[in-house]
Design a protein around this motif. Structure first.
Motif, PDB file in Angstrom:
ATOM      1  N   MET A   1      34.546  49.321  47.298  1.00 54.42           N
ATOM      2  CA  MET A   1      35.360  49.464  46.447  1.00 54.42           C
ATOM      3  C   MET A   1      36.460  49.183  45.219  1.00 54.42           C
ATOM      4  O   MET A   1      35.978  49.183  43.918  1.00 54.42           O
ATOM      5  CB  MET A   1      36.838  50.872  46.341  1.00 54.42           C
ATOM      6  N   LEU A   2      36.487  47.640  45.772  1.00 53.76           N
ATOM      7  CA  LEU A   2      37.483  46.796  45.165  1.00 53.76           C
ATOM      8  C   LEU A   2      36.247  46.085  44.368  1.00 53.76           C
ATOM      9  O   LEU A   2      36.400  45.890  43.673  1.00 53.76           O
ATOM     10  CB  LEU A   2      38.180  45.819  46.398  1.00 53.76           C
ATOM     11  N   LEU A   5      35.540  48.162  41.588  1.00 56.40           N
ATOM     12  CA  LEU A   5      37.089  48.371  40.611  1.00 56.40           C
ATOM     13  C   LEU A   5      37.298  46.853  39.799  1.00 56.40           C
ATOM     14  O   LEU A   5      37.253  46.890  39.070  1.00 56.40           O
ATOM     15  CB  LEU A   5      38.302  48.632  41.721  1.00 56.40           C
ATOM     16  N   LEU A  94      30.891  54.934  41.625  1.00 51.65           N
ATOM     17  CA  LEU A  94      31.790  55.174  41.740  1.00 51.65           C
ATOM     18  C   LEU A  94      32.803  56.431  41.716  1.00 51.65           C
ATOM     19  O   LEU A  94      32.570  57.138  41.517  1.00 51.65           O
ATOM     20  CB  LEU A  94      32.667  54.102  40.099  1.00 51.65           C
ATOM     21  N   GLN A  95      34.033  56.260  42.524  1.00 52.63           N
ATOM     22  CA  GLN A  95      34.731  57.118  42.264  1.00 52.63           C
ATOM     23  C   GLN A  95      35.612  57.020  41.455  1.00 52.63           C
ATOM     24  O   GLN A  95      35.820  56.247  40.767  1.00 52.63           O
ATOM     25  CB  GLN A  95      35.800  56.461  43.678  1.00 52.63           C
ATOM     26  N   THR A  98      38.981  55.083  40.778  1.00 56.25           N
ATOM     27  CA  THR A  98      38.701  53.742  40.514  1.00 56.25           C
ATOM     28  C   THR A  98      37.893  53.139  38.999  1.00 56.25           C
ATOM     29  O   THR A  98      38.312  52.729  38.576  1.00 56.25           O
ATOM     30  CB  THR A  98      36.965  53.245  41.451  1.00 56.25           C
ATOM     31  N   ALA A 102      40.822  51.210  36.790  1.00 55.30           N
ATOM     32  CA  ALA A 102      40.334  50.123  36.105  1.00 55.30           C
ATOM     33  C   ALA A 102      41.372  50.324  34.501  1.00 55.30           C
ATOM     34  O   ALA A 102      41.679  49.102  33.680  1.00 55.30           O
ATOM     35  CB  ALA A 102      38.670  50.295  35.810  1.00 55.30           C
TER      36      ALA A 102
END
Length: 246
Positions: A1-2, A5, A94-95, A98, A102
């Motif tokens: 995820m990071l 992001l 991508l969730q 997220t 951003a």
């Protein structure tokens, strides 16, 4: 995820910088307003100036930075939805959090950049070095911007088209600014308008920023922090229910 992001945040930053009007509106306009108002008050006795020019000019500039971030967010989200970009992003791995986070990070980043530019441009108006808790004030501005951005997501969710997104957001946030206490003290408003002012988040944002600027602690403005936090929680919950990806 990071990792996703970071990549999306960097991409959104580059896209934003490619649009000169967006950069001017978010960073340039608050600085220009600050410089113009400061020049209006230059040379006049401080006691003869209205409080907005004599005391609250840095607060007005900081609030305008937050307001510009909200208007910019609403416009971008509306344009992305109408252009099908949100729909395509939603279809990626991508969730959803997220994708939206951003945009928030980009706005907070440019808020910090705008504040730094304001401090450099208006160093003389900010008093002697060390007299203003800059770090604490920056934290208060970022916190305020984050809370107000939650309103932006609601506006972006209900606006019908991108064409009306920015005007509607401008109308809403600038109306709230009129009840903020910057132009007329909340205590001097008619009773009914005082109730409205204390319900709207902008009065709490101004109270917090003004207090931190004067050197007061966060605990002294616990009610303002609580009100803004409640706004963020409620607005985020509503956004999660009404936000439209297409």
């Amino acid at each position: 995820m990071l990792r996703g992001l970071w990549k999306l945040t960097w991409l959104e930053t580059k896209i934003f910088l490619r649009e000169p009007l967006g950069v001017i509106g978010t960073i340039g306009f608050p600085i220009l307003l600050f410089v113009l108002l400061r020049r209006i008050g230059r040379g006049a006795p401080r006691a003869a100036l209205p409080p907005l020019l004599a005391i609250d000019l840095p607060i007005l500039a900081a609030v305008m930075v937050a307001v510009s971030a909200v208007v910019s967010l609403v416009a971008i989200i509306a344009i992305y939805r109408e252009g099908g970009i949100l729909k395509r992003l939603r279809a990626t791995p991508l969730q959803p959090i997220t994708i939206l986070l951003a945009h928030v990070i980009v706005k907070l980043g440019f808020t910090a950049l705008s504040l730094a530019a304001l401090i450099l441009v208006g160093a003389r108006s900010f008093g002697p070095a060390g007299s203003v808790p800059v770090v604490s004030f920056a934290a208060a501005l970022l916190f305020t911007t984050l809370c107000l951005l939650s309103i932006g997501f609601i506006i972006a969710s209900v606006v019908p088209t991108a064409r009306f997104a920015q005007p509607l957001a401008t109308l809403i946030v600038y109306t709230m600014l009129g009840f903020s206490g910057l132009f007329v003290a909340v205590d001097r408003l008619p009773p009914a308008m005082q109730v409205v002012a204390r319900v709207l988040p902008m009065s709490h944002a101004v109270s917090l920023l003004r207090g931190i600027w004067k050197g007061e602690g966060w605990l002294a403005h616990g009610a303002d922090v609580a009100a803004l936090t409640a706004l963020f929680v409620v607005a985020t919950f509503i956004s999660s229910r009404v936000f439209r990806w297409e």
